[in-house]
Design an enzyme around this catalytic site. Sequence first.
Site, PDB file in Angstrom:
ATOM      1  N   ARG A 166      81.541  49.162  91.930  1.00  0.00           N
ATOM      2  CA  ARG A 166      81.608  47.849  91.287  1.00  0.00           C
ATOM      3  C   ARG A 166      80.176  47.385  91.047  1.00  0.00           C
ATOM      4  O   ARG A 166      79.442  47.102  91.983  1.00  0.00           O
ATOM      5  CB  ARG A 166      82.349  46.884  92.214  1.00  0.00           C
ATOM      6  CG  ARG A 166      82.603  45.520  91.630  1.00  0.00           C
ATOM      7  CD  ARG A 166      83.472  44.701  92.576  1.00  0.00           C
ATOM      8  NE  ARG A 166      83.868  43.457  91.931  1.00  0.00           N
ATOM      9  CZ  ARG A 166      83.148  42.339  92.000  1.00  0.00           C
ATOM     10  NH1 ARG A 166      82.031  42.298  92.683  1.00  0.00           N
ATOM     11  NH2 ARG A 166      83.563  41.260  91.372  1.00  0.00           N
ATOM     12  N   SER A 169      93.727  44.018  89.972  1.00  0.00           N
ATOM     13  CA  SER A 169      93.650  42.913  90.927  1.00  0.00           C
ATOM     14  C   SER A 169      94.623  41.820  90.515  1.00  0.00           C
ATOM     15  O   SER A 169      94.623  41.380  89.362  1.00  0.00           O
ATOM     16  CB  SER A 169      92.235  42.301  90.933  1.00  0.00           C
ATOM     17  OG  SER A 169      91.315  43.207  91.463  1.00  0.00           O
ATOM     18  N   LYS A 200      82.699  37.892  97.554  1.00  0.00           N
ATOM     19  CA  LYS A 200      83.067  37.641  96.163  1.00  0.00           C
ATOM     20  C   LYS A 200      83.404  36.160  96.099  1.00  0.00           C
ATOM     21  O   LYS A 200      84.515  35.737  96.330  1.00  0.00           O
ATOM     22  CB  LYS A 200      84.293  38.500  95.822  1.00  0.00           C
ATOM     23  CG  LYS A 200      84.412  38.845  94.358  1.00  0.00           C
ATOM     24  CD  LYS A 200      85.664  39.690  94.126  1.00  0.00           C
ATOM     25  CE  LYS A 200      86.078  39.662  92.669  1.00  0.00           C
ATOM     26  NZ  LYS A 200      87.372  40.307  92.446  1.00  0.00           N
TER      27      LYS A 200
END
Lengths: 208, 208
Positions: free
Chosen positions: A40, A109, A138
């Site tokens: 990511r 997600s 996050k």
Amino acid sequence: MKNVNYKLYLVTDRDVIGNRSFLECIEEALKGGVSILQLREKKISSLEFYDLALDAKKLTEKYDVPLIINDRVDIALAIDADGVHVGQEDLPVKVVRKIIGDAKILGVSVTNLEEAKRAIEDGADYLGVGAVFPTVTKKDANFTGIELLREIREKYSIPVVAIGGINEGNIEKLNGLCDGAAIISGILGQKDIKKAAEKINSKLIWIK
Amino acid sequence: MKNVNYKLYLVTDRDVIGNRSFLECIEEALKGGVSILQLREKKISSLEFYDLALDAKKLTEKYDVPLIINDRVDIALAIDADGVHVGQEDLPVKVVRKIIGDAKILGVSVTNLEEAKRAIEDGADYLGVGAVFPTVTKKDANFTGIELLREIREKYSIPVVAIGGINEGNIEKLNGLCDGAAIISGILGQKDIKKAAEKINSKLIWIK
Ligand code: NI
């Protein structure tokens, strides 16, 4: 490669690795039992992402685990990764499935039942569900709690990976509710990455 | 679509458009004679880029000009754009060509003869060359001057699009040196976008 072991799902984050070697940290985690790796990267150029992904692929091949690319379907195609993971702000699931074909893994997600339903209909292979616990990594992550895991489990048979604030201390609360636990700082933010991975792995007793 | 008219090549930039409607500005430019459009977006999510690209495609189809996507090969595939434009910090040209196939246009930014040679060998359909004039839009742009246009023209037959600081006042210096002029703020930064495009177009007398 569709026979995937989602058990210990590592998501990378440059910020929690700090100034240690990115690839060395990934390899420590793989030694500690990570069963699937998601790259990511949000802040680097496409060329840097490509080069990094090529390096990561060498490692995942060495440890025989799947490599998933977050968001950037083009990077996944460019390095022939095992799959792609998209969120609700990324390319639509249907469109991604059309681009990558049926052979590659597609993760999505979701933060509610409606998104889960649509992701499944549109071709997801697994769902990332969370944040199941409060998280600092996050910052924009929606909080779902573990309740959503239970609801998805009741309604659907798709593999589910829990994400968000999972660590040694709270992981047992996920018992029976997911097919894998996605960890970022719980592994990469630790001093001894290999040991952290091993410890968390040993607590995922309900996953083979 | 490979029979491309590179003459008036518009590159988008949200910052110079300000708070005017993005799509209305693009349409004004198309009305003014823009012959090819490149969407360049660095700060928005993949989903926003995808939605914007779908909207832009409706416009480019209406005006029958090619739509090129900057950097994001996945967005180009997702909306079936006419092509992709990559810089030296994006995916390697060879890799992009492999992903998009032979039918789509592939443009490559180069700032010296060495990069031009490699881009051509690796499968570029056209070169973006510049900055040919000093520029404020793309602060990190390398300055090449118009000399590089002349050198590439001497050595190669590939279509060349000049970019960087081109406006009404200096465009005549490019006479005979390129197959197209890429404009950002010279069009989108103007009050009357259509008129700005028309004026610049009328000065590209050496391009049919
Ligand atoms: Ni992005």
